[in-house]
Design a protein around this motif. Sequence first.
Motif, PDB file in Angstrom:
ATOM      1  N   MET A   1      44.620  33.978  25.837  1.00  0.00           N
ATOM      2  CA  MET A   1      43.170  33.996  25.739  1.00  0.00           C
ATOM      3  C   MET A   1      42.678  33.893  24.308  1.00  0.00           C
ATOM      4  SD  MET A   1      42.083  33.907  28.758  1.00  0.00           S
ATOM      5  CE  MET A   1      40.402  33.929  28.182  1.00  0.00           C
TER       6      MET A   1
ATOM      7  N   LYS B   1      52.453  41.055  31.730  1.00  0.00           N
ATOM      8  CA  LYS B   1      51.480  40.050  32.165  1.00  0.00           C
ATOM      9  C   LYS B   1      50.215  40.122  31.320  1.00  0.00           C
ATOM     10  CE  LYS B   1      51.385  41.363  36.503  1.00  0.00           C
ATOM     11  NZ  LYS B   1      50.999  41.363  37.931  1.00  0.00           N
TER      12      LYS B   1
ATOM     13  N   VAL C   1      41.199  41.747  27.729  1.00  0.00           N
ATOM     14  CA  VAL C   1      42.631  41.788  27.416  1.00  0.00           C
ATOM     15  C   VAL C   1      42.881  42.028  25.936  1.00  0.00           C
ATOM     16  CG1 VAL C   1      43.244  40.349  29.389  1.00  0.00           C
ATOM     17  CG2 VAL C   1      42.741  39.265  27.190  1.00  0.00           C
TER      18      VAL C   1
ATOM     19  N   SER D   1      42.935  34.359  36.605  1.00  0.00           N
ATOM     20  CA  SER D   1      44.250  34.939  36.337  1.00  0.00           C
ATOM     21  C   SER D   1      44.790  35.544  37.623  1.00  0.00           C
ATOM     22  CB  SER D   1      44.146  36.018  35.252  1.00  0.00           C
ATOM     23  OG  SER D   1      45.388  36.693  35.103  1.00  0.00           O
TER      24      SER D   1
ATOM     25  N   LEU E   1      45.519  30.727  35.103  1.00  0.00           N
ATOM     26  CA  LEU E   1      46.587  31.269  34.273  1.00  0.00           C
ATOM     27  C   LEU E   1      47.447  32.190  35.126  1.00  0.00           C
ATOM     28  CD1 LEU E   1      44.691  32.157  30.968  1.00  0.00           C
ATOM     29  CD2 LEU E   1      46.047  30.121  31.458  1.00  0.00           C
ATOM     30  N   THR E   2      48.737  31.990  35.110  1.00  0.00           N
ATOM     31  CA  THR E   2      49.647  32.847  35.861  1.00  0.00           C
ATOM     32  C   THR E   2      50.879  33.122  35.032  1.00  0.00           C
ATOM     33  OG1 THR E   2      50.742  33.148  38.012  1.00  0.00           O
ATOM     34  CG2 THR E   2      50.949  30.983  36.976  1.00  0.00           C
ATOM     35  N   VAL E   3      51.534  34.229  35.338  1.00  0.00           N
ATOM     36  CA  VAL E   3      52.745  34.622  34.625  1.00  0.00           C
ATOM     37  C   VAL E   3      53.936  34.428  35.546  1.00  0.00           C
ATOM     38  CG1 VAL E   3      54.013  36.547  33.587  1.00  0.00           C
ATOM     39  CG2 VAL E   3      51.569  36.259  33.130  1.00  0.00           C
TER      40      VAL E   3
ATOM     41  N   LEU F   1      48.767  37.266  28.831  1.00  0.00           N
ATOM     42  CA  LEU F   1      47.406  36.785  29.043  1.00  0.00           C
ATOM     43  C   LEU F   1      46.582  36.954  27.769  1.00  0.00           C
ATOM     44  CD1 LEU F   1      45.287  35.639  30.961  1.00  0.00           C
ATOM     45  CD2 LEU F   1      44.822  37.977  31.745  1.00  0.00           C
ATOM     46  N   LYS F   2      46.772  38.060  27.091  1.00  0.00           N
ATOM     47  CA  LYS F   2      46.069  38.305  25.825  1.00  0.00           C
ATOM     48  C   LYS F   2      46.386  37.208  24.811  1.00  0.00           C
ATOM     49  CE  LYS F   2      45.862  41.665  22.011  1.00  0.00           C
ATOM     50  NZ  LYS F   2      46.363  42.982  21.526  1.00  0.00           N
TER      51      LYS F   2
END
Length: 756
Positions: free
Chosen positions: A95, A87, A178, A108, A40-42, A91-92
Amino acid sequence: MEYLKIIFVLSCWMKLANSVYSTDTAQAPTAIPKEKLLVLTVATKETDGFLRFMQSANYFNYTVKVLGMGEEWRGGDVGRSIGGGQKVRLLKEAMEGLADQEDLVVLSVDSYDLIFAGGPEEILRKFQQANHKVLFAAEGLVWPDKQLADKYPSVRRGKRFLNSGGIIGYAPYINKIVAQWNLHDSDDDQLFYTKIYLDPLQREALNMTLDHKCQIFQNLNGAIDEVLLKFGTDRVRVRNTMYDTLPVVVHGNGNTKIYLNYLANYIPNVWNYEHGCSNCDENMVDLSQLKEYPNVLVGVYIEQPTPFLPEFFQRLLALDYPKDKLKLFVHNSEVYHEKHIQRFWEENRNVFNSFKVVGPEENLSHGEARNMGMDLCREDASCDYYFSIDSDVMLTNRQTLKVLIEQNRKIIGPLVTRHGKLWSNFWGALSLDGYYARSEDYIDIVQGKRVGVWNIPFMAHIYLIKGEALRNELKEKNYFVLEKLDPDMALCRNARELTSHREKDSPSPESFHMLRPPKGVFMYITNRHDFGRLISTANYNISHYNSDLWQIFENPVDWREKYIHKNYTRIFTENYLEEPCPDVFWFPVFTEKACDEIVEEMEHYGSWSGGKHEDKRIAGGYETVPTDDIHMKQIGFDKEWLHFIREYISPVTLKVFSGYYTKGYALMNFVVKYTPERQAYLRPHHDSSTFTINIALNNKDTDFQGGGCRFHRYNCSIESPRKGWSFMHPGRLTHLHEGLPTTNGTRYIAVSFIDP
């Protein structure tokens, strides 16, 4: 007895060790299948850094999910200040849908300044070996709150502090972390994770630790001296020399992004010794498949007196590119060069699609002029590319423009170097204060030992920029103006960092994070072809009538191309010379341009001797066989002329007078002028030399009639001298000779009495 005790103790230890080994083997966990790893990346924009991240991920077949693409970035400038909370929020949200997948491992990571050096299998194996549910990247520096340093658990060996640019863990545990986020997008993500990690209860409950020895994550900030490139047969890795590990994820956090760019020129398999550049041909533009060639604005910048400017323009004109697709913008800040530009404009103004000249009367600074040229492309929707070239670049490759376009980069330049030196148009690294530093690979790239397309932090003199980039990533103006930096450094810094002009005016803390886009534009240099060279302008004296003649030391290659006859080398490869009289050799040495400029220089000086016996220029003040001449020393050309003799006459001497090694020295070097009115001929004489050269500087039957040279001993005359060709003959004893009468016009010859 003691001996038996020792044997007994050793036996017990061996049994215990075997027991432990067999137990570990029996309980060794099953390897996590790579399908159970999700990255997972932003990334809110597809920057050059993001595209590079994805290329490295695709190389290893990672499964990547990008969060926040197209969303406005509100997380601040995490490279310079606190921020990055956006970010965590993204991510939260991601998830929440993965929290119940207990066997899913989530990685991440950042994307703009990060690359993969290894594959999913390796990262999962190392994660299992860590034997924790969550593993954070580690670094040696505390950020953002140094006061928290004492609260970190002490470690016997390794990095002690958390870095949020890399997190790996089982999905339910990542979710529990997160899920605690309830802050703003502009709050600091690393501080959030740090406070959770420093809570002993949470650290134990969530089974968290740090990657202390960089088994998985290598953060470069504060650790550049610890890492080096490790070249293998299959791919290139980063090796951490402090812990002897091969990190899988390489993160250019803090001010190490330029160093990451350097590493990414090789990792994971971009360039190696076995195969060279592996991705240089990816995403290329095939010009042959286009309906028509792209429109290019060519910006030419003459910012100081520059040798060989007419030749520069001729090489520009010779580029293999449709001229109706080229618009020309010329900025000249030197009055001396107005005559050269005027001549080129008169001859070629209708050759190009358009031709605009801004001269010294506009009084523009270098930065202002370059901004003007770039704006012409930026504001013209039909401008596909902006090609900037300084007048000290001598392009020898007619395909240069095509090659750069085909390489398909936002900013790319061809490698050009100064002849015989390591000076080039790029820097491979920057010092801490933003100036030149030599990268480990700089010399190999300049010398062509490593060939490819290289991401570099600074370029100058010549580069191509996509018009699309000028109207998007580089849309802000005044890129060449930045306090305390020269225009080229300002451009490169602005392109790398995309500095906002408002930001330079000390913005308020509230607005600081909102002004700067995530990361900048990559700049590339290519040395896949020979493109040309840089001319030295440092000691260019424009006080002469033809100043280029004096450039034989500073710019020997360009001097040779302009002034040495095209057939000169054939003397040695094809025996291209003649012997019209015994031991009199005739060979080409000067171009017509050289002859014309030497004559012009002498006539500009104008003080011809008149062919008188009394001559204060020579020792004793008396010349027995005087000529109407001007000495090279009188025009300050003596050193240059002697160098010419050593470079271009001495090799011929060795060829025709086998076994004689000339010193290449002469006291008498001069240009003679023969006219019927002043001095038409020269009586028989011997020269005070071991051998003499006599170079014809103009054309018989065009500039004069008559003339020539007769050698009495052999009753042999040469009556049709060729412009740019030289006689070479012995000076003493055997070759009594005379100058035959010039009956009309003016005849010029250059003479040297060598090895007197």
